[in-house]
Design a protein around this motif. Structure first.
Motif: not given
Length: 363
Positions: A14-32
């Motif tokens: 999550f931290d790696q992806v969100v650092a790029r500024g966008s979570l659009s289209g991602y499936r975030i699965q059971s992460v606190n």
């Protein structure tokens, strides 16, 4: 634009992806995500899907406003239906020191017993969502891996020659570069996972492990003692080799064994059986067993019978007397195979010692 890998299953991802500024289209699965509120407020979460992710209320409001779908965690469940990863033995047996009855594995089985016949669509939906998540995690774990299934009965006791033979088979297959997959339970299944676990260890480690396990030869009458003996072996020989166990809560009297490094545990036994056989792309070895193993032989034989595009995965039955006289599955399998692509891909051998060479000759 479709992301090449749209699943996020850990906080680090999550931290790696969100650092790029966008979570659009991602499936975030059971992460606190309770400590990632600022990141969620700042990121583009349009078209994202949050599956069982804990988050602060203002973060949840914001991502929904972005157009994300949010499936919140389900309270008071002994399992996580949205989990993104396979189970580990340590996870399923947490609390074993106080007795197996208080472990997550036993609690999930108790929940299943209470809900499997209550007619509640919500309970059945949760089971289905969980099993689908497990299948997804299993596919990711085994991607590009050559898997050999080892099937056999749960009644095979620790300390016997058959158990030792199954362990030696699991060790030999793992050392040959294959990933061993079993039904994940006791008996022959545990023995094969044990052999895989001890594959990196010196040969003499197996004899010592078998001696330790023989003190609790069966999961009856005490699952606690049986499981503790396995964890004692793991402590004596840490950093073992990997293998996969695919057990089920449908057969709650069969606890999962502690030697499979990754465990895909299902509520639906049919999904578990089909998934185990379908993923055994390097072949399936059938050790002596009873009704369940016979069912697996023909569950595996059916798609091989109809295979017309290539070579079916090998099927090797171990125990000539068992499969020709006690439970004569071999003659029927031969009759089915005659004239089909699978005819040259089945074999009957006397002992597990023959399996690696026979399997290699079919590869």
């Amino acid at each position: 634009m479709v992301n090449p890998d749209i699943e996020i299953e850990t906080l680090a991802e999550f931290d790696q992806v969100v650092a790029r500024g966008s979570l659009s289209g991602y499936r975030i699965q059971s992460v606190n995500l309770l400590e990632r509120t600022f990141a969620l407020l700042a990121a583009d979460t349009s078209a994202a899907v949050f599956l069982g992710c804990a988050m602060e209320p203002d973060a949840a409001v914001k991502v929904r406003a972005d157009g994300a779908l949010v499936f919140p965690p389900v309270p008071d469940l002994p399992f996580n239906p949205y989990r993104g990863l396979l189970y580990s033995p340590e996870e399923l047996f947490t609390g074993l020191a106080d007795g197996y009855e208080d472990t997550p594995d036993a609690e999930a089985y108790a929940w299943f017993q209470e809900t499997k016949s209550d007619g509640d669509v919500f309970s059945s939906m949760l089971r289905s969502v969980h099993d689908d998540a497990i299948s997804d995690a299993l596919d990711e774990h085994l991607c590009g891996v050559r898997v050999v299934g080892v099937m056999g009965g749960h009644a095979m006791a620790r300390g016997g020659t058959d158990y030792r033979g199954a362990a030696e088979l699991g060790r030999a297959l793992t050392r040959s570069g294959l990933t061993v997959a079993t039904g994940g339970g006791p008996g022959a299944m545990e023995a094969a996972n044990l052999g895989a676990y001890l594959a990196p260890a010196p040969d003499e480690a197996l004899a010592e492990a078998l001696e330790m396990l023989a003190k609790a030869p069966s999961f009856a009458p005490s699952v606690s003692d049986w499981a503790r003996a396995a964890f004692a072996v793991r402590e004596r020989f840490p950093a073992g080799g990997d293998s996969v166990g695919i057990p089920t809560w449908f057969y709650g009297h069969e606890p999962p064994n502690a030697f499979a490094g990754h465990i895909a545990k299902y509520f639906a036994n049919a999904t578990r059986e089909d998934g185990l056989l379908a993923r055994s792309n390097a072949g399936v070895v059938f050790l002596p067993g009873a009704a369940g193993t016979v069912q697996e032989i023909f569950d595996n034989g059916t798609p091989n019978y109809y295979e017309s595009r290539g070579e079916p995965a090998p099927m090797i039955l171990v125990g000539r007397t068992h499969w020709t006289e006690h439970l004569p599955a071999w003659p029927l399998l031969q009759a089915l195979a005659r004239g089909r692509a699978m005819e040259s891909r089945i074999a009957l051998v006397d002992s597990v010692d023959e399996v690696p060479d026979v399997l290699a000759s079919m590869s």
